[in-house]
Motif scaffolding. Sequence first.
Motif, PDB file in Angstrom:
ATOM      1  N   GLU A  36       0.820  -1.217   0.000  1.00  0.00           N
ATOM      2  CA  GLU A  36       0.000   0.000   0.000  1.00  0.00           C
ATOM      3  C   GLU A  36       0.854   1.268   0.000  1.00  0.00           C
ATOM      4  OE1 GLU A  36      -3.323   0.351  -0.351  1.00  0.00           O
ATOM      5  OE2 GLU A  36      -3.412  -1.816  -0.639  1.00  0.00           O
ATOM      6  N   ASP A  37       1.998   1.218   0.685  1.00  0.00           N
ATOM      7  CA  ASP A  37       2.889   2.378   0.742  1.00  0.00           C
ATOM      8  C   ASP A  37       3.809   2.464  -0.471  1.00  0.00           C
ATOM      9  OD1 ASP A  37       1.901   3.251   3.209  1.00  0.00           O
ATOM     10  OD2 ASP A  37       3.279   1.950   4.314  1.00  0.00           O
ATOM     11  N   VAL A  38       4.042   1.344  -1.136  1.00  0.00           N
ATOM     12  CA  VAL A  38       4.963   1.329  -2.277  1.00  0.00           C
ATOM     13  C   VAL A  38       4.264   1.767  -3.573  1.00  0.00           C
ATOM     14  CG1 VAL A  38       6.521  -0.112  -3.671  1.00  0.00           C
ATOM     15  CG2 VAL A  38       6.472  -0.371  -1.185  1.00  0.00           C
ATOM     16  N   ARG A  39       2.969   1.536  -3.670  1.00  0.00           N
ATOM     17  CA  ARG A  39       2.231   1.934  -4.889  1.00  0.00           C
ATOM     18  C   ARG A  39       2.400   3.421  -5.225  1.00  0.00           C
ATOM     19  NH1 ARG A  39      -2.274  -1.434  -2.944  1.00  0.00           N
ATOM     20  NH2 ARG A  39      -2.007  -3.408  -4.029  1.00  0.00           N
ATOM     21  N   PRO A  40       2.222   4.345  -4.250  1.00  0.00           N
ATOM     22  CA  PRO A  40       2.402   5.763  -4.602  1.00  0.00           C
ATOM     23  C   PRO A  40       3.843   6.093  -5.013  1.00  0.00           C
ATOM     24  CG  PRO A  40       1.422   5.538  -2.401  1.00  0.00           C
ATOM     25  CD  PRO A  40       1.735   4.176  -2.885  1.00  0.00           C
ATOM     26  N   ILE A  41       4.815   5.376  -4.466  1.00  0.00           N
ATOM     27  CA  ILE A  41       6.217   5.586  -4.872  1.00  0.00           C
ATOM     28  C   ILE A  41       6.370   5.156  -6.329  1.00  0.00           C
ATOM     29  CG2 ILE A  41       8.628   4.976  -4.447  1.00  0.00           C
ATOM     30  CD1 ILE A  41       7.736   4.354  -1.487  1.00  0.00           C
ATOM     31  N   ARG A  42       5.813   3.990  -6.667  1.00  0.00           N
ATOM     32  CA  ARG A  42       5.844   3.500  -8.053  1.00  0.00           C
ATOM     33  C   ARG A  42       5.208   4.517  -8.991  1.00  0.00           C
ATOM     34  NH1 ARG A  42       1.520  -0.756  -8.992  1.00  0.00           N
ATOM     35  NH2 ARG A  42       0.326   1.186  -8.855  1.00  0.00           N
ATOM     36  N   ASP A  43       4.060   5.049  -8.597  1.00  0.00           N
ATOM     37  CA  ASP A  43       3.345   5.984  -9.461  1.00  0.00           C
ATOM     38  C   ASP A  43       4.109   7.298  -9.632  1.00  0.00           C
ATOM     39  OD1 ASP A  43       1.435   3.980  -9.638  1.00  0.00           O
ATOM     40  OD2 ASP A  43       0.034   4.953  -8.249  1.00  0.00           O
ATOM     41  N   ASP A  44       4.770   7.755  -8.579  1.00  0.00           N
ATOM     42  CA  ASP A  44       5.611   8.954  -8.659  1.00  0.00           C
ATOM     43  C   ASP A  44       6.763   8.710  -9.629  1.00  0.00           C
ATOM     44  OD1 ASP A  44       7.057  11.305  -8.233  1.00  0.00           O
ATOM     45  OD2 ASP A  44       7.491  10.886  -6.134  1.00  0.00           O
ATOM     46  N   ILE A  45       7.410   7.563  -9.482  1.00  0.00           N
ATOM     47  CA  ILE A  45       8.522   7.220 -10.380  1.00  0.00           C
ATOM     48  C   ILE A  45       8.026   7.125 -11.814  1.00  0.00           C
ATOM     49  CG2 ILE A  45      10.179   5.407 -11.001  1.00  0.00           C
ATOM     50  CD1 ILE A  45      10.451   4.856  -7.950  1.00  0.00           C
ATOM     51  N   ASP A  46       6.863   6.519 -12.022  1.00  0.00           N
ATOM     52  CA  ASP A  46       6.314   6.372 -13.364  1.00  0.00           C
ATOM     53  C   ASP A  46       6.113   7.734 -14.018  1.00  0.00           C
ATOM     54  OD1 ASP A  46       5.340   4.777 -15.544  1.00  0.00           O
ATOM     55  OD2 ASP A  46       3.305   5.292 -14.944  1.00  0.00           O
ATOM     56  N   ALA A  47       5.563   8.689 -13.299  1.00  0.00           N
ATOM     57  CA  ALA A  47       5.353  10.031 -13.850  1.00  0.00           C
ATOM     58  C   ALA A  47       6.683  10.688 -14.219  1.00  0.00           C
ATOM     59  CB  ALA A  47       4.583  10.895 -12.848  1.00  0.00           C
ATOM     60  N   ARG A  48       7.680  10.537 -13.368  1.00  0.00           N
ATOM     61  CA  ARG A  48       9.003  11.128 -13.639  1.00  0.00           C
ATOM     62  C   ARG A  48       9.653  10.460 -14.854  1.00  0.00           C
ATOM     63  NH1 ARG A  48      11.693  13.230  -8.336  1.00  0.00           N
ATOM     64  NH2 ARG A  48       9.940  13.315  -6.900  1.00  0.00           N
ATOM     65  N   VAL A  49       9.522   9.145 -14.939  1.00  0.00           N
ATOM     66  CA  VAL A  49      10.108   8.397 -16.047  1.00  0.00           C
ATOM     67  C   VAL A  49       9.463   8.812 -17.373  1.00  0.00           C
ATOM     68  CG1 VAL A  49      10.093   6.074 -17.078  1.00  0.00           C
ATOM     69  CG2 VAL A  49      10.992   6.411 -14.780  1.00  0.00           C
ATOM     70  N   ARG A  50       8.146   8.962 -17.375  1.00  0.00           N
ATOM     71  CA  ARG A  50       7.447   9.379 -18.595  1.00  0.00           C
ATOM     72  C   ARG A  50       7.897  10.775 -19.035  1.00  0.00           C
ATOM     73  NH1 ARG A  50       2.393   6.463 -19.772  1.00  0.00           N
ATOM     74  NH2 ARG A  50       2.113   4.818 -18.223  1.00  0.00           N
ATOM     75  N   ALA A  51       8.073  11.687 -18.084  1.00  0.00           N
ATOM     76  CA  ALA A  51       8.545  13.037 -18.414  1.00  0.00           C
ATOM     77  C   ALA A  51       9.973  12.989 -18.969  1.00  0.00           C
ATOM     78  CB  ALA A  51       8.470  13.935 -17.184  1.00  0.00           C
ATOM     79  N   LEU A  52      10.826  12.178 -18.350  1.00  0.00           N
ATOM     80  CA  LEU A  52      12.202  12.029 -18.845  1.00  0.00           C
ATOM     81  C   LEU A  52      12.207  11.451 -20.250  1.00  0.00           C
ATOM     82  CD1 LEU A  52      15.306  12.042 -18.310  1.00  0.00           C
ATOM     83  CD2 LEU A  52      15.021   9.703 -17.448  1.00  0.00           C
ATOM     84  N   LEU A  53      11.407  10.441 -20.485  1.00  0.00           N
ATOM     85  CA  LEU A  53      11.356   9.822 -21.810  1.00  0.00           C
ATOM     86  C   LEU A  53      10.909  10.839 -22.864  1.00  0.00           C
ATOM     87  CD1 LEU A  53      11.611   7.341 -23.609  1.00  0.00           C
ATOM     88  CD2 LEU A  53       9.266   6.724 -22.957  1.00  0.00           C
ATOM     89  N   ALA A  54       9.953  11.666 -22.535  1.00  0.00           N
ATOM     90  CA  ALA A  54       9.484  12.691 -23.488  1.00  0.00           C
ATOM     91  C   ALA A  54      10.601  13.677 -23.839  1.00  0.00           C
ATOM     92  CB  ALA A  54       8.276  13.430 -22.919  1.00  0.00           C
ATOM     93  N   GLU A  55      11.513  13.931 -22.891  1.00  0.00           N
ATOM     94  CA  GLU A  55      12.669  14.807 -23.166  1.00  0.00           C
ATOM     95  C   GLU A  55      13.700  14.091 -24.027  1.00  0.00           C
ATOM     96  OE1 GLU A  55      14.705  16.415 -19.757  1.00  0.00           O
ATOM     97  OE2 GLU A  55      12.813  16.559 -18.653  1.00  0.00           O
TER      98      GLU A  55
END
Length: 136
Positions: free
Chosen positions: A111-130
């Motif tokens: 339950e506590d790791v899911r929001p960390i995963r989702d935060d990382i996912d958003a950052r990764v998607r932004a990095l990939l777009a760059e």
Amino acid sequence: MAQRPTVLFVCVHNAGRSQMAAALLAHHAAGAVEVRSAGSEPAAAVNPAVREVMSEIGIDLSAEKPKRLTTDAVEASDVVITMGCGDACPVFPGKRYLDWELTDPAGRGVEDVRPIRDDIDARVRALLAELVPPIT
């Protein structure tokens, strides 16, 4: 930057944050980016809660093992993203360094790791777009 950029994710144990980031970038980039991860003090295995939350979104980390950070890995990368590993990462001119402040999933439940995963996912998607802008 190289035709196919190389990104290295680094955290202390290479058992949580960096494993999730590498797996998510590899998944979203679909071969357009070379992805690596490593730790300054690698753990024996990937965090079970991390494996579970990644499995929930269809990414299997069961075969992944924490790897030790090497100077060669840093030198071979275009972008180095650190996640709480302090000064353990060697610095080379011409590399892009980012430090992502993220909660460490160590000792936390799914339950506590899911929001960390989702935060990382958003950052990764932004990095990939760059790194690999979409074709318009």
